[in-house]
Scaffold this motif. Structure first.
Motif, PDB file in Angstrom:
ATOM      1  N   TYR A 124       0.826  -1.207   0.000  1.00 50.21           N
ATOM      2  CA  TYR A 124       0.000   0.000   0.000  1.00 50.21           C
ATOM      3  C   TYR A 124       0.857   1.252   0.000  1.00 50.21           C
ATOM      4  O   TYR A 124       0.476   2.271  -0.577  1.00 50.21           O
ATOM      5  N   ALA A 126      -4.733  -0.722   7.401  1.00 47.78           N
ATOM      6  CA  ALA A 126      -6.165  -0.476   7.200  1.00 47.78           C
ATOM      7  C   ALA A 126      -6.385   0.959   6.728  1.00 47.78           C
ATOM      8  O   ALA A 126      -7.193   1.225   5.831  1.00 47.78           O
ATOM      9  N   SER A 171      -7.851   1.922   3.022  1.00 47.01           N
ATOM     10  CA  SER A 171      -9.083   2.693   2.816  1.00 47.01           C
ATOM     11  C   SER A 171      -8.788   3.869   1.887  1.00 47.01           C
ATOM     12  O   SER A 171      -9.582   4.209   1.027  1.00 47.01           O
ATOM     13  N   GLN A 183      -8.567   2.519  -1.679  1.00 48.88           N
ATOM     14  CA  GLN A 183      -9.884   2.166  -2.205  1.00 48.88           C
ATOM     15  C   GLN A 183     -10.583   3.406  -2.723  1.00 48.88           C
ATOM     16  O   GLN A 183     -11.192   3.394  -3.795  1.00 48.88           O
ATOM     17  N   GLU A 184     -10.449   4.499  -1.988  1.00 45.59           N
ATOM     18  CA  GLU A 184     -11.107   5.743  -2.415  1.00 45.59           C
ATOM     19  C   GLU A 184     -10.501   6.233  -3.720  1.00 45.59           C
ATOM     20  O   GLU A 184     -11.218   6.672  -4.615  1.00 45.59           O
TER      21      GLU A 184
END
Lengths: 198, 144
Positions: A113, B111, B115, B118-119
Motif C-alpha cells: 500500500y 487499514a 481505505s 480504495q477511495e
C-alpha cells in the motif's frame, strides 16, 4: 509470615515437616501458613534441603523472587511431569513464531500500500504507468522486503533462532529426545554441547 | 550403557553416587557415563532421589524427554539461581507483548492506507465510466 506473640504460628514448611518453627527460620518469610500448597509443591520437586541451598546462594533481597520462581517451576512440573516449564516455553515460542509470521504479512501489506500498488487489471484499464519498478515488473512482494529485521537462525535453529533480541541460554531440547535411550547417538545432552551459547 | 557385570561402565548417576549400576537402573538410559555434567546438573538442583521418583512416575517412553527437560531446567537454574527458566518465560511473554503491539499498530496503518487506496480506485473508476460514455456519445453522433 509467622506471627510473633505468645504462640508462634509455624510457617508452611515447618508445619509440613512437623518441626518447631524457630525464630529466624529460613523458610518462614517465603512460605506463610496460609499457602501450604506452595511449600508442598516445592518440596515435592526440589526437596527442602535443595531449596535451602539455593536460597543460601542468592542475596537476601533476591530470595523472595527465587522462591516464587521455584514455586512456579514446581507447579509447572506437577501439572506436566514430562516437560514442566519447558512445555510452557514451547507454547510461548510457538506464539512468537505465529506473531512473527503475522507481522511479516502485515509488513508486506504495508509495503504494497505504501508503494501505491493496484491490481494489474486496474492499471491496464487506467493506462497508468507506475514508476515503482516492482509494480511495473509485477514482481510479487516478498516477505524479505519487510522493514523488521528477521533474526537469523542460530545453529540448528532449535529454538535459538528467535532469540537474537531475546537470547536463550541454551537451545531447547526439542529434537534431542531419547538420544541416550536409543543407543547414545549424540554427545551433549539437551543441547548441552553448546555450552551456554546464546 | 551400564554394565552390572564388570562394574566398569556405570552410568553417570551411579558413578556420582558411588554405587553399583544395576541392569534396570532408571538413570542409565538418560544419564550416560560419557556426559557426567548432565547428571551433575540435575543432581545439584533436584537431587538423585527426587529425579528417580519423578522418572518412575512417568511412562518409560517419556523418560527421555523428561530427563532432557529436567537437564535444561537445571542448567537454567545453575546459570540464574534467582529466576531459572522462569526468566526465559518472562522474556518470551515480553516479546509476545511487544510483537503484539507492533502488529496492532501495523494493521491499523495498513487499514488506513487500504481505505485511502480504495477511495482513489473508486475515483478513477468513475473517470473510466465518464470516458466510456463520452466515446459512446461520439459513436452515436457519427451513426446518427
Amino acid at each position: 509470615m509467622s506471627s510473633s506473640g505468645t504462640y508462634n504460628t509455624p510457617c508452611a514448611a515447618c508445619k509440613f515437616l512437623r518441626r518447631k518453627c524457630m525464630p529466624g527460620c529460613t523458610f518462614a518469610p517465603y512460605f506463610p501458613p496460609e499457602e501450604p500448597q506452595k511449600f508442598f509443591n516445592v518440596h515435592k520437586i526440589f526437596g527442602a534441603s535443595n531449596v535451602t541451598k539455593i536460597l543460601n546462594e542468592v542475596l537476601p533481597s533476591q530470595r523472595e523472587d527465587a522462591v516464587n520462581s521455584l514455586a512456579y517451576e514446581a507447579e509447572a512440573r506437577i501439572r506436566d511431569p514430562v516437560y514442566g516449564c519447558v512445555g510452557t516455553i514451547s507454547n510461548l515460542q510457538r506464539q512468537v513464531q505465529h506473531l512473527q509470521k503475522e507481522l511479516d504479512a502485515a509488513n508486506a501489506n504495508l509495503i504494497r500500500y505504501g508503494c501505491g500498488a493496484y491490481s494489474s487489471n486496474a492499471l491496464n484499464s487506467l493506462g497508468v504507468v507506475m514508476d515503482n519498478p516492482l509494480i511495473a515488473a509485477q514482481i510479487p512482494i516478498q516477505p524479505s522486503l519487510t522493514a523488521r529485521p528477521r533474526p537469523a537462525p542460530v545453529g540448528d535453529g532449535l529454538g535459538g533462532g528467535f532469540y537474537q533480541n531475546y537470547p536463550l541460554p541454551y537451545p531447547l531440547p526439542w529434537s534431542d529426545t531419547d538420544h541416550y535411550a536409543n543407543g547414545g547417538e549424540g554427545g551433549g545432552g539437551g543441547g548441552g554441547g553448546r555450552g551456554g551459547q546464546m | 550403557m551400564s554394565s552390572s557385570a564388570t562394574g566398569t561402565s556405570r552410568c553417570a548417576a551411579c558413578r556420582n553416587q558411588r554405587r553399583r549400576c544395576p541392569t534396570d537402573c532408571i538413570f542409565s538410559p538418560h544419564f550416560p557415563s560419557t556426559d557426567p555434567e548432565r547428571f551433575d546438573a540435575v543432581h545439584r538442583i533436584y537431587g538423585a532421589s527426587k529425579v528417580a521418583k519423578m522418572l518412575e512416575e512417568i511412562p518409560p517412553e517419556m523418560r527421555g524427554p523428561a530427563a532432557n527437560a529436567l537437564h535444561f531446567e537445571a542448567k537454567c537454574r545453575i546459570r540464574d539461581p534467582v529466576y531459572g527458566c522462569v526468566g526465559i518465560i518472562s522474556t518470551l511473554n515480553e516479546e509476545i507483548r511487544d510483537t503484539g503491539t507492533e502488529l496492532a499498530k501495523l494493521r491499523a496503518r495498513v487499514a488506513f492506507l487500504a481505505s485511502g487506496a480504495q477511495e482513489r480506485q473508486l475515483g478513477q473508476d468513475y473517470t473510466i465510466v465518464d470516458d466510456h460514455w463520452t466515446e459512446q456519445q461520439q459513436i452515436g453522433n457519427v451513426v446518427l
